[in-house]
Write a protein that holds these residues in place. Structure first.
Motif, PDB file in Angstrom:
ATOM      1  N   ARG A 117      -8.406   0.651   3.761  1.00 52.37           N
ATOM      2  CA  ARG A 117      -7.970   1.559   2.709  1.00 52.37           C
ATOM      3  C   ARG A 117      -7.570   0.735   1.504  1.00 52.37           C
ATOM      4  N   VAL A 118      -8.193   1.031   0.401  1.00 53.85           N
ATOM      5  CA  VAL A 118      -7.868   0.338  -0.841  1.00 53.85           C
ATOM      6  C   VAL A 118      -7.176   1.341  -1.750  1.00 53.85           C
ATOM      7  N   ASP A 119      -5.912   1.125  -1.961  1.00 52.90           N
ATOM      8  CA  ASP A 119      -5.125   1.985  -2.835  1.00 52.90           C
ATOM      9  C   ASP A 119      -4.266   1.082  -3.717  1.00 52.90           C
ATOM     10  N   GLY A 121      -2.785   1.456  -6.487  1.00 47.60           N
ATOM     11  CA  GLY A 121      -1.595   2.017  -7.117  1.00 47.60           C
ATOM     12  C   GLY A 121      -1.675   1.982  -8.626  1.00 47.60           C
ATOM     13  N   THR A 122      -1.007   2.907  -9.231  1.00 52.68           N
ATOM     14  CA  THR A 122      -1.040   3.052 -10.676  1.00 52.68           C
ATOM     15  C   THR A 122      -0.475   1.839 -11.414  1.00 52.68           C
TER      16      THR A 122
END
Length: 149
Positions: A117-119, A121-122
């Protein structure tokens, strides 16, 4: 009625099994595509005019975009000249390294049967965007000439 043990459902297949090879199809395909692109750039020199289209931003506005010099840096990386690659586009070289690390993590997690999972982030995305903007602005100012491709 057959009872299924919860532990047996979590077991991952052996790395050489057909299921593991099927899971590696996407990362393998991406590696083949990237390797083919680098092989092409490595054989068709971007330093010689006429092989690749010119950057429209540089051609019409006279401004170096963050990608200007990326093909020349890829050519230099293929030929093992890291100094020239960094001089052509240091951000691109960092991008090549980040891709290699992320791809390796993806493959290892896929082999182990773990989800990837590649997240980012803002905040990370805003930071990367700001760094690219600063790189672009600095390379177009008089004192940023050392960042020109």
């Amino acid at each position: 009625m057959r009872r299924v043990n919860a532990e047996s459902q979590r077991m991952t297949p052996a790395p050489g099994s057909a299921t593991a090879l099927r899971r590696l199809a996407v990362p393998g395909g991406i590696l083949v595509a990237v390797a083919a692109a680098f092989a092409y750039v490595g054989t068709v020199d971007p330093n010689e005019p006429g092989h690749y289209p010119a950057c429209p931003l540089l051609r019409y506005a006279g401004v170096y975009c963050p990608g200007c010099g990326g093909l020349r840096s890829a050519y230099a990386v293929v030929h093992g000249d890291l100094g020239t690659a960094l001089g052509a586009n240091a951000v691109a070289v960092i991008g090549y390294l980040v891709f290699a690390v992320l791809w390796t993590v993806w493959v290892v997690r896929t082999i182990r049967g773990r989800p990837t999972r590649v997240d980012p982030g803002t905040p990370l995305l805003w930071t990367l965007g700001a760094l690219l903007l600063v790189f672009t602005v600095v390379r177009n100012l008089p004192f940023g000439g050392w960042l020109h491709p």
